[in-house]
Write an enzyme that holds these catalytic residues in place. Structure first.
Site, PDB file in Angstrom:
ATOM      1  CG  ASP A  65      18.568 -55.361  43.826  1.00  0.00           C
ATOM      2  OD1 ASP A  65      19.341 -55.860  43.196  1.00  0.00           O
ATOM      3  OD2 ASP A  65      18.280 -54.141  44.281  1.00  0.00           O
ATOM      4  N   GLY A 105       1.408 -71.401  36.462  1.00  0.00           N
ATOM      5  CA  GLY A 105       0.975 -71.305  35.052  1.00  0.00           C
ATOM      6  C   GLY A 105      -0.506 -70.482  35.195  1.00  0.00           C
ATOM      7  CB  VAL A 106      -2.851 -69.185  37.182  1.00  0.00           C
ATOM      8  CG1 VAL A 106      -3.336 -70.596  37.318  1.00  0.00           C
ATOM      9  CG2 VAL A 106      -2.134 -68.752  38.413  1.00  0.00           C
ATOM     10  CD  GLN A 107      -1.084 -63.778  33.243  1.00  0.00           C
ATOM     11  OE1 GLN A 107      -1.098 -62.847  33.803  1.00  0.00           O
ATOM     12  NE2 GLN A 107      -0.074 -64.567  32.739  1.00  0.00           N
ATOM     13  CB  ILE A 108      -3.399 -64.014  40.138  1.00  0.00           C
ATOM     14  CG1 ILE A 108      -2.254 -63.654  40.201  1.00  0.00           C
ATOM     15  CG2 ILE A 108      -3.517 -65.598  40.112  1.00  0.00           C
ATOM     16  CD1 ILE A 108      -1.590 -63.742  41.501  1.00  0.00           C
ATOM     17  N   GLY A 141      24.962 -44.871  48.442  1.00  0.00           N
ATOM     18  CA  GLY A 141      26.038 -45.398  48.906  1.00  0.00           C
ATOM     19  C   GLY A 141      26.030 -46.610  49.506  1.00  0.00           C
ATOM     20  CG  ASN A 142      24.009 -46.469  53.149  1.00  0.00           C
ATOM     21  OD1 ASN A 142      23.664 -45.419  52.902  1.00  0.00           O
ATOM     22  ND2 ASN A 142      24.950 -46.699  53.740  1.00  0.00           N
ATOM     23  CB  SER A 143      22.963 -50.415  47.053  1.00  0.00           C
ATOM     24  OG  SER A 143      21.631 -49.800  46.960  1.00  0.00           O
ATOM     25  CG  HIS A 189      20.927 -51.912  42.517  1.00  0.00           C
ATOM     26  ND1 HIS A 189      19.959 -52.318  43.602  1.00  0.00           N
ATOM     27  CD2 HIS A 189      21.553 -51.068  43.096  1.00  0.00           C
ATOM     28  CE1 HIS A 189      20.310 -51.701  44.497  1.00  0.00           C
ATOM     29  NE2 HIS A 189      21.258 -50.721  44.267  1.00  0.00           N
TER      30      HIS A 189
END
Length: 369
Positions: free
Chosen positions: A143, A273-276, A215-217, A113
C-alpha cells in the site's frame, strides 16, 4: 469515496482515503528527567517545523457504468462486510488523501489506495499552491505509492527515522485531515509492532492509539524527534471512527519500497517457489518447542529456485538470509525483501535434523502480486 472494511469478528478495518496538511515533528531534545513527559509547551514547534513537508492529495477517478459500480460495491460488501452507499448517478468520482515530501525535487509518498484508479492526481502544498502530480509507481502489496511534482524550486523534505528501533510505549504524533476538517494533529504512543491485519502477505504494521480517522491515509506518523516512523494507512473500528487502534506502514518498509519504485516504477521481489503452512502445536511439542516456530514447506513448485536448491515438502525453514523465521509470515516478507538472483543461506529442520542449503532466488512473477 472511502471504503470501510470489517474483519472476521465484525469490527471494521478502515483503509481510509485520507487527506492532510500534516504537520508534526521537529527535533526536541528532552532531558533524562523528562524522558516520559510531553515536551514543555506541547508539540507546536514540532508541528510548525514539518508543515511545509506535508501535502493534500486530490484524485479524480473515471466514472463507471452504474451497473458495474453496483456490482463492484456488492462484491466489496460480500468480501469485507462493509456498508457503502451506491451512487444514484454516473459521473467522475473524487477522493482525497495526504502525503509527505521526501525529496527537494518533489518526490511524494502516499498510500496506494489513495491514488489507485485515479485518472488525475493533484497535490496541494501547505502554502495553498496546487500542482499536477505524476504517479511514478505503486505497490498494492504494501500500500505504498510514489508521486512526483515539478515546482521549479527546492521543497522541504521530511526526515525518516528507524521504525525498527522504536519501542512499544514511545511517543507517536499523527497529522491529517480527518473527515475534511483540515490539518489536525493527534498524539499517542506506539501500542504494538509487527501487526498482521490480513490486508496482504507482507503485513508488518505499527499500531498506535494516536487518533487516525477517515481522511488521514498517506500521512506521516512522527516520533518525538520529528522523524517519520510510519505512514498512516488503516484503522480498526466498529463504527468507522477512531477507537484508538490505528495502523501505519513502517518507515523502513516505506523507504525500501520507494527506492525500488523510483528506478522504474515497479517492484522486483525475490521468489522462492514454495507453498507454506504454520507448524502445528503437536509438531512443536514433538520437536520440544514451547511454541510453534518456523515455516513448514507444504509443497515445492517444479523448476523453482527452491526445487533446484533441494527443498522438500515437510522441511521447516528456521532461518533465511541470516534472519530468524519465527512465524509463518516472516518467510514471505524476508524472501520478498531480498534481491532476486542473489544466493542466500537457509537453515532447515528435516526429520529432526538441521540441514543447511543455499538457494539462488528468482523473480516473483508479476501476476502473483
Amino acid at each position: 469515496m472511502t471504503p470501510t472494511l470489517t474483519n472476521r469478528t465484525k469490527s471494521k478495518l478502515t483503509a481510509a482515503l485520507m487527506a492532510a496538511t500534516i504537520a508534526s515533528a521537529g527535533a526536541i531534545a528532552l532531558p533524562t528527567s523528562a524522558a516520559f513527559a510531553v515536551p514543555a509547551g506541547g508539540y507546536a514547534d514540532l508541528v510548525d517545523s514539518v508543515t511545509p513537508s506535508v501535502v493534500f492529495i486530490e484524485v479524480t477517478e473515471k466514472a463507471m457504468p452504474a451497473s458495474a459500480e453496483s456490482q463492484m460495491l456488492q462484491q466489496f460488501q460480500q468480501r469485507f462486510g462493509g456498508q457503502m452507499q451506491i451512487p444514484q448517478q454516473n459521473g467522475p468520482r473524487t477522493g482525497v488523501g495526504s502525503g509527505f515530501i521526501i525529496s527537494a525535487e518533489g518526490d511524494i509518498v502516499t498510500n496506494n489506495h489513495v491514488v489507485d484508479g485515479a485518472t488525475e492526481v493533484k497535490v496541494k502544498l501547505s502554502d495553498g499552491r496546487s500542482f499536477d502530480a505524476t504517479v511514478v509507481g505503486r505497490d498494492p502489496m504494501t500500500d505504498v505509492a510514489l508521486l512526483r511534482i515539478t515546482t521549479g524550486e527546492s521543497l522541504q523534505a521530511v526526515k525518516f527515522g528507524s521504525s525498527d528501533s522504536i519501542r512499544v510505549g514511545d511517543e507517536a504524533i499523527a497529522v491529517g485531515n480527518p473527515f475534511g476538517l483540515g490539518g489536525t494533529v493527534t498524539t499517542g504512543i506506539i501500542s504494538a509492532k509487527s501487526r498482521d491485519i490480513h490486508s496482504g502477505p507482507f503485513d508488518n504494521y505499527i499500531q498506535t492509539d494516536a487518533a487516525i480517522n477517515k481522511g488521514n491515509s498517506g500521512g506521516p506518523l512522527f516520533n518525538s524527534d520529528g522523524e517519520v516512523i510510519g505512514m498512516n494507512t488503516a484503522i480498526f473500528s466498529p463504527d468507522g471512527g477512531s477507537v484508538g487502534i490505528g495502523f501505519a506502514v513502517p518507515a523502513d518498509m516505506v523507504k525500501s519500497v520507494v527506492a525500488d519504485l523510483a528506478d522504474d516504477g515497479s517492484i522486483d521481489r525475490g521468489w522462492l517457489g514454495v507453498q507454506i503452512k504454520p507448524m502445528s502445536e503437536e509438531v512443536a511439542a514433538v520437536l520440544g518447542y514451547d511454541t510453534p516456530k518456523g515455516a513448514v514447506i507444504e509443497s515445492v513448485q517444479p523448476d523453482s529456485p527452491a526445487a533446484k536448491a533441494g527443498f522438500k515438502a515437510g522441511d521447516i525453514v528456521l532461518s533465511f538470509a541470516g534472519q530468524s523465521i519465527d512465524t509463518l509470515r516472516d518467510l514471505p516478507r524476508v524472501v520478498a525483501g531480498t534481491d532476486p538472483e542473489t544466493k542466500q543461506h537457509v537453515t532447515l529442520l528435516r526429520k529432526g535434523a538441521e540441514v543447511e542449503l543455499e538457494v539462488t532466488l528468482g523473480h516473483l512473477p508479476k501476476q502473483d502480486a
